[in-house]
Design a protein around this motif. Structure first.
Motif, mmCIF file in Angstrom:
data_model
loop_
_atom_site.group_PDB
_atom_site.id
_atom_site.type_symbol
_atom_site.label_atom_id
_atom_site.label_comp_id
_atom_site.label_asym_id
_atom_site.label_seq_id
_atom_site.Cartn_x
_atom_site.Cartn_y
_atom_site.Cartn_z
ATOM 1 N N ILE A 23 0.923 -1.190 0.067
ATOM 2 C CA ILE A 23 -0.126 0.093 -0.054
ATOM 3 C C ILE A 23 0.780 1.199 0.062
ATOM 4 O O ILE A 23 0.647 2.092 -0.634
ATOM 5 N N TRP B 238 2.118 2.884 -3.615
ATOM 6 C CA TRP B 238 1.301 3.524 -4.587
ATOM 7 C C TRP B 238 1.576 5.100 -4.423
ATOM 8 O O TRP B 238 1.692 5.728 -5.401
ATOM 9 N N SER C 58 -5.744 -0.047 -2.970
ATOM 10 C CA SER C 58 -5.439 1.324 -3.276
ATOM 11 C C SER C 58 -6.309 2.438 -3.104
ATOM 12 O O SER C 58 -6.291 3.592 -3.429
ATOM 13 N N LEU D 295 -3.025 6.959 -9.263
ATOM 14 C CA LEU D 295 -2.362 5.913 -9.779
ATOM 15 C C LEU D 295 -2.052 6.112 -11.162
ATOM 16 O O LEU D 295 -1.185 5.811 -11.513
ATOM 17 N N GLY E 118 -8.038 -3.513 -5.004
ATOM 18 C CA GLY E 118 -7.099 -2.414 -5.415
ATOM 19 C C GLY E 118 -5.914 -2.735 -5.931
ATOM 20 O O GLY E 118 -5.212 -2.070 -6.972
ATOM 21 N N ALA F 186 -5.244 -0.747 -9.863
ATOM 22 C CA ALA F 186 -3.826 -0.350 -9.894
ATOM 23 C C ALA F 186 -3.340 -0.554 -11.315
ATOM 24 O O ALA F 186 -2.755 0.265 -12.110
#
Length: 576
Positions: free
Chosen positions: A193, A196, A216, A272, A294, A298
Motif C-alpha cells: 500500500i 502507491w 489502493s 495511480l 485495489g 492499480a
C-alpha cells in the motif's frame, strides 16, 4: 447444501448468524486451526552467510525528523541495487531465536496458513527476505515509517506526509556509498500500500515497484465496499497499529465519522495514473474485501509501460515467499533495477491461475490483458426457479426480510465452464418498511450437493467464488467510470428509496477465475447480512460488516426488469 431439485430458496425471520452459511466451518476446521496456532506451517531458517546487518541507520528528513532503517547488504565492498520496504509494523520485529531454533512471528500463529513456507530469521512481517535478496547482489532496506518503531515524529497512516517521507528515504538509499543509485520497492499488504502514493510522487531514484497484495482505495476496498461499513477488520487493525506508534489521528474514528466518500477518503487515495515506473502487482483472488480490488484497479489505471499482474488463489505469504514467486520478483528487479536484459520486457503481462477448488489448481497460463481478451460476457437471468440462459418473459418477484433473510438462485452447469474476470449483478429493487437496505451478493460453487470452498481473506479456508456489496442508497452510478462488468458508485451521498419505488442497482462482484465442471451448480446468493460469523474457528476473522437496516427487499424479475448476472465465459461454448 443445495436441495436435490435445483431451485431457489428464501429465508427470513432468523437471527443473522443462524442464516450465515449452511456449510460453515465445523469442529474439524476448528481443531486444525488450534493445532496450527501451536505449530504453524512456517519454517524459519538461520540467516544466510555473507550478510552485513546494520540496525537503526538514521535517515534524515528535510523537516529535521529522523527515520531509522535496518540495512542488509553483502559483507564485501561494492555498490548494490536496493530492495526497500516501509511500514508501521516495526522493522525490529523479527523471529526470536531459542535453544530449539527460531520461532515464527506470533502473527503467523493466529492467521491460518493455506500452505507451508519458509523465510529466514532476518525477515520482518510481510517484508522481503534479506537471505534471498542479498546473496543475489542486492542491499535490503527495511524502514520504520514516521511515528513507528524507532523512527521519530508523529505519523498518519495512508497520508501524503507518509509518502513524502518515503520519497526522501528512497533518495537517501540511492545516495549511500554502498548503493548503485537505483531503488526497487517490495513487500506485502501495508508494505505494498505504501508504494502507491510514493510511486505517484516519482522520486528520481525509484526504478520499479513490486506491490504484492495492497489495497489502493481504502474507502471502496476496505472501509465501505459498496457503501457498507466494515466493522471487523477496521476496528481491529487500525487501533492496534496506531497504538503501536505515535499517530496524529484515528482511522477508525474517521471511518465512523465519514460514511460517504469525501475529502477524508480522497486524501488517502493515491493518484495511480501518475505511476510510471515498471510495476509487478499481485492481485490475489483470495483477498476479496481487503487487497484484491485495489490491485486490479492499480494494474488497470497506472501509466507504466511495463506492468505485470500476478494472480493466484492460494495463501498470501506461502505464495509471496514461494520459489516461483521469488523467481519472478528477482527476474523483474534484475531487469528494471539491475538493468539486465533477461526477456522480462517481452514477457506476457498477466499470469492467470484458474482453480477448481481451494486446493486444486486447474491451470496457469499467460494472458496479454485483464480481463482476458477472449472473454465472452454472458447473462444469466434471474427467475423464480433459479438462473437461466434465456430472459424471463413474464414478470415476477421474490422477496426476503433484511437483515436476517436472503434468497438464492442456482444454475446447474450443463458443460464445463471457465469463468475468469469480474461479474456484475443487476437487480431491480423495491423496499417495503424502509428506505434503505444493504445487499450482500455471493457466487458459490456446489459439487454433489456440497459447497466447494476456496481460499479467502485473512486465511479463511471456506470462501465463496466471488462476492459483492452494495448499499441501496448508494446505487447511483458514475457512468464515465463504469464498465458493464465493473460498475462504479460515487458513494458521495445517500439516496433512499420512496415507498413503491423500483430502482435498478448494479453490484460489482470481484474478480475470480474458476472452472465449473458439467453438472456442478453455480449459485447466486443475495441477502441482508454478511455470509460468515466473525470467528477464527467457525467463520471468517476478523472481518465483519454492518447488517442491513430492517426492510422487506422485493426483487423484480422478468418482463421489463432484466435482472441478471453478467459472467465472464472463457474459451468454452455457450450451453444453450
Amino acid at each position: 447444501m443445495v436441495p436435490a431439485v435445483v431451485a431457489p430458496y428464501a429465508w427470513s425471520g432468523l437471527e443473522p448468524e443462524a442464516a450465515v452459511d449452511e456449510d460453515a466451518p465445523g469442529l474439524g476446521y476448528a481443531a486444525v486451526r488450534l493445532w496450527r496456532i501451536a505449530f504453524p506451517k512456517v519454517r524459519v531458517t538461520p540467516p544466510a552467510p555473507g550478510i552485513l546487518f546494520v540496525r537503526d541507520v538514521p535517515v534524515p528528513l528535510s523537516d529535521g525528523t529522523t527515520l531509522r532503517a535496518n540495512v542488509f547488504r553483502p559483507d564485501r565492498a561494492g555498490r548494490y541495487p536496493v530492495v526497500m520496504c516501509a511500514h508501521p509494523y516495526g522493522k525490529d520485529v523479527l523471529p526470536r531465536r531459542t535453544p530449539v531454533g527460531y520461532l515464527p512471528l506470533a502473527r503467523y500463529r493466529f492467521i491460518r496458513q493455506a500452505g507451508p513456507f519458509s523465510c529466514s530469521a532476518y525477515t520482518g512481517w510481510e517484508a522481503p527476505d534479506p537471505s534471498y535478496w542479498v546473496p543475489r547482489g542486492y542491499a535490503v532496506v527495511n524502514l520504520d515509517l514516521r511515528g513507528f518503531g524507532t523512527s521519530e515524529g508523529t505519523g498518519t497512516l495512508l497520508s501524503d506526509q507518509e509518502a513524502s517521507d518515503y520519497a526522501q528515504a528512497i533518495e537517501w538509499a540511492a545516495a549511500q556509498p554502498w548503493s548503485l543509485g537505483k531503488v526497487g520497492l517490495n513487500g506485502v499488504s501495508y508494505l505494498a500500500i505504501s508504494q502507491w502514493k510514493v510511486a505517484a510522487l516519482r522520486p528520481p531514484s525509484l526504478a520499479a515497484i513490486c506491490a504484492w497484495e495492497g489495497f489502493s482505495d481504502v474507502y471502496r476496498d476496505v472501509a465501505y465496499p459498496g457503501g457498507i461499513r466494515e466493522d471487523g477488520f477496521m476496528p481491529f487493525w487500525a487501533p492496534m497499529t496506531e497504538r503501536a506508534g505515535r499517530t496524529g489521528d484515528s482511522l477508525r474514528d474517521g471511518q465512523l465519522a465519514h460514511p460517504d466518500w469525501d475529502a477524508f477518503w480522497a486524501g488517502r487515495v493515491p493518484e495511480l495514473e501518475r505511476i510510471e515506473v515498471p510495476a509487478l502487482i499481485c492481485a490475489s483472488f483470495s483477498d476479496q474485501g481487503l487487497h484484491m480490488r485495489g490491485g486490479f484497479e492499480a494494474f488497470r489505471r497506472i501509466s507504466s509501460r511495463y506492468r505485470y499482474l500476478f494472480t493466484h488463489r492460494g495463501g498470501k505469504w506461502s505464495t509471496y515467499y514461494s520459489a516461483g514467486a521469488l523467481a519472478l520478483q528477482a527476474r523483474f528487479f534484475d531487469c528494471f533495477v539491475k538493468g539486465e536484459e533477461n526477456g522480462m520486457k517481452d514477457a506476457d503481462p498477466v499470469r492467470l491461475e484458474v482453480r477448481e477448488q481451494g486446493d486444486r489448481v486447474h491451470s496457469v497460463r499467460p494472458e496479454r490483458t485483464w480481463p482476458p481478451a477472449d472473454v465472452e460476457w454472458s447473462r444469466l437471468w434471474l427467475a423464480p426457479d433459479g438462473l437461466r440462459e434465456e430472459p424471463l418473459e413474464k414478470a415476477a418477484t421474490v422477496r426476503f426480510d433484511a437483515p436476517a433473510g436472503g434468497v438464492s438462485f442456482p444454475f446447474r452447469v450443463p458443460a464445463d465452464l471457465e469463468l475468469s474476470g469480474s461479474m456484475a449483478l443487476r437487480l431491480y429493487v423495491e423496499l417495503a418498511g424502509g428506505g434503505d437496505a444493504y445487499l450482500f451478493a455471493a457466487v458459490r460453487k456446489f459439487r454433489g450437493g456440497r459447497h466447494v470452498r476456496f481460499e479467502g481473506s485473512f486465511g479463511f479456508g471456506g470462501d465463496a467464488v466471488t462476492k459483492g456489496w452494495l448499499r441501496v442508497a448508494h446505487r447511483r452510478l458514475d457512468e464515465a467510470r463504469s464498465e458493464p462488468w465493473r460498475p462504479f458508485h460515487p458513494c458521495d451521498r445517500p439516496e433512499p428509496l420512496a415507498r413503491g419505488q423500483v430502482v435498478p442497482v448494479e453490484i460489482e462482484l470481484l474478480p475470480s477465475s474458476t472452472l465449473f465442471r458439467s453438472g456442478e451448480v453455480l449459485r447466486l446468493d443475495v441477502q441482508g447480512h454478511w455470509f460468515w460469523r466473525r470467528s477464527p474457528f467457525f467463520g471468517m476473522f476478523p472481518v465483519s460488516y454492518r447488517a442491513s437496516p430492517p426492510a422487506t427487499v422485493i426483487l423484480h424479475l422478468g418482463g421489463p426488469a432484466d435482472s441478471h448476472l453478467l459472467v465472464p465465459r472463457i474459451g468454452m461454448p455457450r450451453t444453450r
